[in-house]
Design an enzyme around this catalytic site. Structure first.
Site, PDB file in Angstrom:
ATOM      1  N   SER A  86      33.040   6.820 -14.921  1.00 53.14           N
ATOM      2  CA  SER A  86      33.211   5.885 -13.811  1.00 53.14           C
ATOM      3  C   SER A  86      34.197   6.452 -12.790  1.00 53.14           C
ATOM      4  CB  SER A  86      33.706   4.530 -14.324  1.00 53.14           C
ATOM      5  OG  SER A  86      35.066   4.617 -14.700  1.00 53.14           O
ATOM      6  N   SER A 113      35.715 -11.150 -17.851  1.00 55.59           N
ATOM      7  CA  SER A 113      36.751 -11.321 -18.864  1.00 55.59           C
ATOM      8  C   SER A 113      36.940 -12.782 -19.277  1.00 55.59           C
ATOM      9  CB  SER A 113      38.071 -10.768 -18.306  1.00 55.59           C
ATOM     10  OG  SER A 113      39.172 -11.323 -18.976  1.00 55.59           O
ATOM     11  N   THR A 163      30.499  -2.212  -7.525  1.00 55.54           N
ATOM     12  CA  THR A 163      29.514  -3.258  -7.823  1.00 55.54           C
ATOM     13  C   THR A 163      30.155  -4.634  -7.721  1.00 55.54           C
ATOM     14  OG1 THR A 163      28.363  -1.762  -9.330  1.00 55.54           O
ATOM     15  CG2 THR A 163      27.895  -4.101  -9.574  1.00 55.54           C
ATOM     16  N   ARG A 164      31.350  -4.764  -8.302  1.00 54.78           N
ATOM     17  CA  ARG A 164      31.997  -6.085  -8.335  1.00 54.78           C
ATOM     18  C   ARG A 164      32.414  -6.553  -6.942  1.00 54.78           C
ATOM     19  NH1 ARG A 164      35.022  -6.681 -14.122  1.00 54.78           N
ATOM     20  NH2 ARG A 164      33.567  -5.417 -15.306  1.00 54.78           N
ATOM     21  N   ARG A 186      35.644   9.051 -19.345  1.00 56.80           N
ATOM     22  CA  ARG A 186      34.452   8.316 -18.944  1.00 56.80           C
ATOM     23  C   ARG A 186      34.052   8.752 -17.534  1.00 56.80           C
ATOM     24  NH1 ARG A 186      36.067   2.329 -19.144  1.00 56.80           N
ATOM     25  NH2 ARG A 186      34.006   2.067 -18.241  1.00 56.80           N
ATOM     26  N   CYS A 194      39.253  -6.680 -27.731  1.00 54.16           N
ATOM     27  CA  CYS A 194      39.602  -6.669 -26.310  1.00 54.16           C
ATOM     28  C   CYS A 194      38.676  -7.556 -25.492  1.00 54.16           C
ATOM     29  CB  CYS A 194      39.642  -5.239 -25.752  1.00 54.16           C
ATOM     30  SG  CYS A 194      38.079  -4.390 -25.769  1.00 54.16           S
ATOM     31  N   ARG A 210      39.360 -13.866 -20.925  1.00 55.06           N
ATOM     32  CA  ARG A 210      40.791 -14.116 -20.722  1.00 55.06           C
ATOM     33  C   ARG A 210      41.041 -14.619 -19.303  1.00 55.06           C
ATOM     34  NH1 ARG A 210      44.070 -11.226 -17.721  1.00 55.06           N
ATOM     35  NH2 ARG A 210      42.588  -9.516 -17.560  1.00 55.06           N
ATOM     36  N   ARG A 211      40.439 -13.939 -18.329  1.00 53.00           N
ATOM     37  CA  ARG A 211      40.625 -14.367 -16.936  1.00 53.00           C
ATOM     38  C   ARG A 211      39.989 -15.735 -16.703  1.00 53.00           C
ATOM     39  NH1 ARG A 211      39.122  -8.347 -14.946  1.00 53.00           N
ATOM     40  NH2 ARG A 211      41.229  -7.488 -14.767  1.00 53.00           N
ATOM     41  N   ARG A 265      29.394  -7.778 -14.694  1.00 51.32           N
ATOM     42  CA  ARG A 265      29.711  -6.459 -15.233  1.00 51.32           C
ATOM     43  C   ARG A 265      29.677  -5.481 -14.070  1.00 51.32           C
ATOM     44  NH1 ARG A 265      28.521  -4.332 -20.275  1.00 51.32           N
ATOM     45  NH2 ARG A 265      29.697  -2.597 -19.429  1.00 51.32           N
ATOM     46  N   GLY A 266      30.025  -4.232 -14.356  1.00 49.15           N
ATOM     47  CA  GLY A 266      29.851  -3.199 -13.338  1.00 49.15           C
ATOM     48  C   GLY A 266      31.157  -2.592 -12.900  1.00 49.15           C
ATOM     49  N   ASN A 267      31.032  -1.507 -12.131  1.00 48.46           N
ATOM     50  CA  ASN A 267      32.223  -0.798 -11.671  1.00 48.46           C
ATOM     51  C   ASN A 267      32.851  -1.529 -10.484  1.00 48.46           C
ATOM     52  OD1 ASN A 267      30.709  -0.113  -9.380  1.00 48.46           O
ATOM     53  ND2 ASN A 267      30.062   1.846 -10.236  1.00 48.46           N
ATOM     54  N   THR A 295      34.055 -12.606 -12.846  1.00 50.40           N
ATOM     55  CA  THR A 295      34.866 -11.794 -13.755  1.00 50.40           C
ATOM     56  C   THR A 295      34.108 -11.627 -15.065  1.00 50.40           C
ATOM     57  OG1 THR A 295      36.878 -11.665 -15.084  1.00 50.40           O
ATOM     58  CG2 THR A 295      36.140 -13.868 -14.507  1.00 50.40           C
ATOM     59  N   LYS A 331      44.118  -0.839 -22.344  1.00 52.16           N
ATOM     60  CA  LYS A 331      43.595  -2.151 -22.727  1.00 52.16           C
ATOM     61  C   LYS A 331      42.222  -2.042 -23.412  1.00 52.16           C
ATOM     62  CE  LYS A 331      41.898  -3.432 -18.081  1.00 52.16           C
ATOM     63  NZ  LYS A 331      40.464  -3.563 -18.242  1.00 52.16           N
ATOM     64  N   ASP A 332      41.541  -0.884 -23.279  1.00 52.91           N
ATOM     65  CA  ASP A 332      40.259  -0.687 -23.956  1.00 52.91           C
ATOM     66  C   ASP A 332      40.416  -0.184 -25.393  1.00 52.91           C
ATOM     67  OD1 ASP A 332      38.908  -1.377 -21.619  1.00 52.91           O
ATOM     68  OD2 ASP A 332      38.715   0.699 -20.947  1.00 52.91           O
TER      69      ASP A 332
END
Length: 319
Positions: free
Chosen positions: A13, A127, A156-157, A11, A244, A129-130, A151-153, A125, A81-82
């Site tokens: 990123s 997620s 960004t976060r 990818r 996921c 799950r989080r 969302r985002g890299n 987040t 995890k993806d």
């Protein structure tokens, strides 16, 4: 005549490029062959929807696997995890290298730890799950927080915190480590507070099943202890029929004393995103010696969790 460069699909990123670059160096050392990175854009990279809406499972993986199938690349590196829990027959998971820190971390304003966050703190987040576990922890400890989907890299976060739009964001420790930004972490979240995603912190190196010589070479990067741990975690995820994007956390770790490894403990959690209901269980057994044994450990814990009502908490089922 020098052999042609091996083509590594990745990818685009910053994080994917960093971890693929590290694998590329290791493969060159192993094989003596140069490795070139082939950048591939996945649906998960271009979609602006939240992961839970686009189905989560495989959105960062499908394009890389298609490139492998079309022989446009020789092997691919994924964040484990993806990876969907079913493995296609035409591809082989050649190696799961030594796992990085599987924990989640907080990057908060003013250097705050999670318990120090003010009332009403906005925590970002993407997620479920989080969200489930952070909200459950906050409720149990008399905190009020608002989890905000993002969302985002990595840039960004973390930028949401630097700009003052959020009080904190939660990311994977491994990702920040791989891009050299661990110094921005304000709190490493204990796995007793937030169980990571199944396979978090581990990489998956995949190639075509028919390329036996490359698969054999890549296998030298495999860490058997990491592989059985993530196999148990992913088996739990598969048995819960979760993608996921589902709110499932799992971690298998080895319990040892000073002399020798004794047992493997597998912990699992599933919950509603507001944290009002969590099913959290663990099981401990001999360290699995085969993938079959590791899968059995995961299925066993999943069955116990389903018996305790986990199925009703899964939200979206993977297609």
């Amino acid at each position: 005549m020098t052999e042609r460069a091996l083509r590594l699909g990745t990818r685009r990123s910053m994080l994917a490029m960093a971890q693929s670059g590290q694998v590329a160096e290791a493969v060159t050392q192993l094989t003596g062959r140069p490795v070139e990175l082939v950048e591939i854009t996945t649906y998960g990279d271009v979609s602006r929807e939240h992961l839970a809406q686009i189905g989560g499972t495989g959105v960062f993986v499908a394009a890389l696997r298609e490139a492998l199938a079309r022989d446009e690349v020789d092997f691919a590196v994924h964040s484990l995890k993806d990876l969907p829990t079913t493995q296609p027959d035409e591809l082989v998971l050649a190696a799961v290298p030594v796992r990085e820190d599987p924990r989640d971390v907080l990057v908060a304003r003013d250097g705050m730890t999670f318990p120090e966050l003010p009332a009403g703190a906005r925590v970002g987040t993407g997620s479920p799950r989080r969200m489930a576990q952070l909200n459950a922890y906050a409720r149990d400890h008399g905190m009020t927080i608002e989890t905000v989907p993002i969302r985002g890299n990595i840039d960004t976060r973390i930028g949401y915190v630097h700009k003052g739009e959020l009080d904190a964001v939660v990311l994977a420790a491994a990702g920040l480590s791989r891009v050299g930004r661990t110094d921005e972490v304000t709190d490493f979240l204990s796995v007793d507070t937030v169980l990571p995603a199944p396979g978090q912190g581990a990489l998956a190196i995949e190639c075509a099943a028919h390329n036996a010589s490359l698969a054999a070479a890549l296998a030298a990067l495999d860490d058997p202890c990491t592989r059985v741990a993530v196999t148990a975690e992913r088996s739990l995820l598969a048995a819960l029929e979760a993608g996921c994007s589902a709110p499932v956390g799992a971690l298998a770790d080895v319990l040892s004393d000073a002399q020798f490894v004794k047992e493997m403990r597998l912990r699992g959690v599933v919950g509603t995103t507001d944290g009002s209901t969590l099913v959290q269980l663990s099981t401990t057994g001999p360290v699995p010696e085969t993938e079959t044994q590791a899968m059995a450990l995961g299925r066993e814990l999943a069955a116990e969790m389903l018996a305790k009502g986990a199925a009703g908490l899964m939200g979206e089922r993977a297609l």
